[in-house]
Write an enzyme that holds these catalytic residues in place. Sequence first.
Site, mmCIF file in Angstrom:
data_model
loop_
_atom_site.group_PDB
_atom_site.id
_atom_site.type_symbol
_atom_site.label_atom_id
_atom_site.label_comp_id
_atom_site.label_asym_id
_atom_site.label_seq_id
_atom_site.Cartn_x
_atom_site.Cartn_y
_atom_site.Cartn_z
ATOM 1 N N GLN A 1 1.561 2.496 -13.373
ATOM 2 C CA GLN A 1 1.216 3.756 -12.729
ATOM 3 C C GLN A 1 2.168 4.069 -11.585
ATOM 4 O OE1 GLN A 1 -0.841 1.271 -13.378
ATOM 5 N NE2 GLN A 1 -2.691 2.001 -14.402
ATOM 6 N N TYR B 1 -3.408 13.008 -5.965
ATOM 7 C CA TYR B 1 -3.729 11.586 -5.875
ATOM 8 C C TYR B 1 -4.261 11.236 -4.501
ATOM 9 C CZ TYR B 1 -3.026 6.532 -5.682
ATOM 10 O OH TYR B 1 -3.209 5.179 -5.513
ATOM 11 N N ASP C 1 -13.408 6.182 -21.775
ATOM 12 C CA ASP C 1 -12.932 7.267 -20.930
ATOM 13 C C ASP C 1 -13.876 7.354 -19.744
ATOM 14 O OD1 ASP C 1 -12.106 9.580 -19.700
ATOM 15 O OD2 ASP C 1 -12.516 10.911 -21.400
ATOM 16 N N ILE D 1 -3.012 -4.285 -11.782
ATOM 17 C CA ILE D 1 -3.960 -5.120 -11.040
ATOM 18 C C ILE D 1 -5.198 -5.417 -11.878
ATOM 19 C CG2 ILE D 1 -5.437 -5.234 -8.994
ATOM 20 C CD1 ILE D 1 -3.381 -3.498 -7.541
ATOM 21 N N LYS E 1 -7.989 9.782 -3.581
ATOM 22 C CA LYS E 1 -8.214 8.507 -2.913
ATOM 23 C C LYS E 1 -9.042 8.685 -1.643
ATOM 24 C CE LYS E 1 -6.605 5.294 -5.482
ATOM 25 N NZ LYS E 1 -7.569 4.297 -6.005
ATOM 26 N N SER F 1 -5.939 3.618 -0.531
ATOM 27 C CA SER F 1 -4.493 3.812 -0.552
ATOM 28 C C SER F 1 -4.008 4.297 0.805
ATOM 29 C CB SER F 1 -4.099 4.819 -1.642
ATOM 30 O OG SER F 1 -2.712 5.116 -1.570
#
Length: 231
Positions: free
Chosen positions: A179, A142, A50, A9, A146, A129
């Site tokens: 990903q 994850y 980073d 994206i 999120k 998400s």
Amino acid sequence: MITGGANGIGAVTAREAAKAGARVVVLDLDENAGKAVADEHVNITFRTLDVANHDEVLATVEQIMADHGRIDGLVCCAIVQPIVPVLELTPETLSAVFDVNVAGVVWMSKAVAPVMARQNSGSIVYFASGVVEIGKPNSTPYAASKGAVAGFARSFAKEIAPYGVRVNLCRPGIIDTPQYRAANPGADFSTLDRPEDAVGPVMFLLSDDATMTNSIVTREGTLPRTPKVFA
């Protein structure tokens, strides 16, 4: 500025923003892919970054300001999404996820906030998400990251709103990105939406037409690429 802009994206957003006339800075650790995106359009430049490194983020934003004079938009696409059961989770893995997915968002926001506040304008876009609400096995780091980003967005939006800066979340749905493929081996990728399908909401949130803040723009699906013929 687009973190994680070397693919997925982020890369599609970089292309669309450049076509719309914006000067775009792609920020990513993948130097080869990032430079390839930058080579596609004269309005796109690439910098290695980073996002988990606080001092590096501040120095990079300072240099971008020196080069361009203002920052109108920040899109935080950089994520890591390991597949690991909780019983096999290590401190190193958990820290790596939160360093990129959460701290990366916080440090980028901290760096651009004073710039946008002085301008009395700016749009910051994070990604939500559905896994936070519905859950997903072996994706707890994850999902937790999120959830943390969503909570940060809600509070930061209220903190920066008095200065004319907008902070919103985009929930793009299930998108075929590198990903996602790495985190879902064996999935049927042919049925997934493409990054191009999600770029519209992101571009809207970056635009002056998106006058709201502290909001979530959600897309649940895409129309068929080959619609049925209605008889």
